[in-house]
Design a protein around this motif. Structure first.
Motif, PDB file in Angstrom:
ATOM      1  N   VAL A 241      15.931  22.821  16.756  1.00 23.98           N
ATOM      2  CA  VAL A 241      15.162  21.744  17.380  1.00 23.98           C
ATOM      3  C   VAL A 241      16.078  20.588  17.735  1.00 23.98           C
ATOM      4  O   VAL A 241      16.027  20.023  18.837  1.00 23.98           O
ATOM      5  N   ARG A 242      16.947  20.221  16.815  1.00 24.58           N
ATOM      6  CA  ARG A 242      17.856  19.099  17.043  1.00 24.58           C
ATOM      7  C   ARG A 242      18.789  19.359  18.224  1.00 24.58           C
ATOM      8  O   ARG A 242      19.082  18.460  19.018  1.00 24.58           O
ATOM      9  N   SER A 243      19.256  20.626  18.341  1.00 23.52           N
ATOM     10  CA  SER A 243      20.187  20.945  19.425  1.00 23.52           C
ATOM     11  C   SER A 243      19.484  21.185  20.754  1.00 23.52           C
ATOM     12  O   SER A 243      20.134  21.278  21.796  1.00 23.52           O
ATOM     13  N   GLY A 244      18.159  21.311  20.721  1.00 24.75           N
ATOM     14  CA  GLY A 244      17.411  21.593  21.932  1.00 24.75           C
ATOM     15  C   GLY A 244      17.233  23.064  22.215  1.00 24.75           C
ATOM     16  O   GLY A 244      16.600  23.442  23.215  1.00 24.75           O
ATOM     17  N   ALA A 245      17.745  23.932  21.358  1.00 21.82           N
ATOM     18  CA  ALA A 245      17.618  25.374  21.566  1.00 21.82           C
ATOM     19  C   ALA A 245      16.207  25.873  21.305  1.00 21.82           C
ATOM     20  O   ALA A 245      15.820  26.938  21.811  1.00 21.82           O
ATOM     21  N   LEU A 246      15.444  25.146  20.495  1.00 23.13           N
ATOM     22  CA  LEU A 246      14.082  25.552  20.149  1.00 23.13           C
ATOM     23  C   LEU A 246      13.112  24.422  20.483  1.00 23.13           C
ATOM     24  O   LEU A 246      13.244  23.320  19.942  1.00 23.13           O
ATOM     25  N   PRO A 247      12.136  24.677  21.365  1.00 23.47           N
ATOM     26  CA  PRO A 247      11.148  23.645  21.672  1.00 23.47           C
ATOM     27  C   PRO A 247      10.333  23.265  20.436  1.00 23.47           C
ATOM     28  O   PRO A 247      10.096  24.105  19.560  1.00 23.47           O
ATOM     29  N   VAL A 248       9.914  22.025  20.389  1.00 20.92           N
ATOM     30  CA  VAL A 248       9.167  21.541  19.228  1.00 20.92           C
ATOM     31  C   VAL A 248       7.896  22.356  19.013  1.00 20.92           C
ATOM     32  O   VAL A 248       7.548  22.704  17.877  1.00 20.92           O
ATOM     33  N   ASP A 249       7.189  22.689  20.082  1.00 19.25           N
ATOM     34  CA  ASP A 249       5.949  23.454  19.933  1.00 19.25           C
ATOM     35  C   ASP A 249       6.202  24.817  19.303  1.00 19.25           C
ATOM     36  O   ASP A 249       5.403  25.295  18.489  1.00 19.25           O
ATOM     37  N   ASP A 250       7.312  25.462  19.678  1.00 18.31           N
ATOM     38  CA  ASP A 250       7.652  26.754  19.076  1.00 18.31           C
ATOM     39  C   ASP A 250       7.983  26.584  17.603  1.00 18.31           C
ATOM     40  O   ASP A 250       7.630  27.429  16.768  1.00 18.31           O
ATOM     41  N   ALA A 251       8.669  25.512  17.262  1.00 16.45           N
ATOM     42  CA  ALA A 251       8.992  25.250  15.856  1.00 16.45           C
ATOM     43  C   ALA A 251       7.727  25.041  15.044  1.00 16.45           C
ATOM     44  O   ALA A 251       7.606  25.539  13.920  1.00 16.45           O
ATOM     45  N   VAL A 252       6.768  24.339  15.605  1.00 15.99           N
ATOM     46  CA  VAL A 252       5.504  24.104  14.903  1.00 15.99           C
ATOM     47  C   VAL A 252       4.773  25.419  14.667  1.00 15.99           C
ATOM     48  O   VAL A 252       4.224  25.663  13.588  1.00 15.99           O
ATOM     49  N   ARG A 253       4.788  26.305  15.664  1.00 16.81           N
ATOM     50  CA  ARG A 253       4.134  27.611  15.491  1.00 16.81           C
ATOM     51  C   ARG A 253       4.783  28.402  14.364  1.00 16.81           C
ATOM     52  O   ARG A 253       4.099  29.076  13.588  1.00 16.81           O
TER      53      ARG A 253
END
Length: 249
Positions: A4-16
């Motif tokens: 998430v910090r690097s931008g490789a994973l969108p926040v919404d995907d992290a929440v899922r």
């Protein structure tokens, strides 16, 4: 969090992904997605007692989330076939299946089997270690009935970071090895043996009564448990070596 910090994973995907922590309820099983985070060890699917479809579905659920290795142990031919059909990227090693193995680690592990009859238990231990990035040095058929065989390997024992000893009969190999190495020794009694070996009880008690101080003993035929004991030792060392004093899993 790093992605998430690097931008490789969108926040919404992290929440899922986080919604499925610490476990996912499949109805017949509550799949633990927190084990690698808590312990730094793989979540392992124990085959006996489960249907082939249950094994396959649990493996799929684990693989659907990021993390470390996924293992299916003590699997029957039917369980292995269905699990691999649904999750084809796995590898089968007799009754143990491995998906998403960890990258190599530098520690040196010696895995010594007293006799050929002890090899299935040693093999289980070796596969679990390999799934976590360790490449154990195998010493096969080095039991005390021919003591010169293990004495020929004293250099390997001296250089080891950990040693696993797998032995049936009277289980004496664990004491011999425990007296030859400074490394932690994890002893696995097996059910191999004649008359009064009592399906592994005799070597179990002998190993627990070892005159070599500090030998750790797991249950009869528990190659998996021995591998996990070694991995816990190394994880503790990882944590001690970390600048933050934390295990990164």
């Amino acid at each position: 969090m790093d992605d998430v910090r690097s931008g490789a994973l969108p926040v919404d995907d992290a929440v899922r992904q986080l919604r499925r922590l610490p476990f996912a309820d499949l109805g017949f099983a509550r799949v633990d997605h927190h084990r690698n985070l808590r312990q730094g060890l793989a979540e392992v699917v124990y085959g006996p007692g489960k249907t082939p479809d249950q094994c396959a579905d649990i493996v799929k659920e684990l693989l659907d989330q990021p993390g470390g290795p996924v293992l299916l142990t003590r699997a029957s031919a039917g369980q292995a076939a269905v699990a691999l059909a649904l999750n084809p990227e796995g590898e089968r090693y007799d009754t143990t299946l491995v998906w998403r193995p960890a990258p190599p680690r530098p520690e040196r592990v010696v895995l010594a089997a007293a006799g050929t009859a002890d090899l299935p238990v040693a093999d289980e231990c070796g596969v679990v270690l390999a799934a976590h990035g360790l490449a154990p040095q195998r010493l096969n058929d080095v039991g005390v009935a021919g003591l010169h065989r293990i004495l020929n390997e004293v250099d390997s024992l001296a250089e080891a970071d950990a040693v696993v000893v797998v032995a049936g009969m009277e289980g004496a190999l664990a004491s011999v090895v425990g007296g030859l190495t400074t490394a932690p020794v994890v002893a696995v009694p097996t059910s191999a043996g004649y008359g009064s070996s009592l399906e592994g009880v005799t070597p179990l008690l002998a190993m627990m009564s070892s005159c070599a101080a500090g030998v750790t003993v797991v249950g009869v035929d528990n190659g998996f448990g021995a591998a996990c004991a070694v991995l816990r030792l190394f994880k503790t060392r990882d944590r001690a070596a970390s600048p933050a004093g934390l295990n990164d899993g």
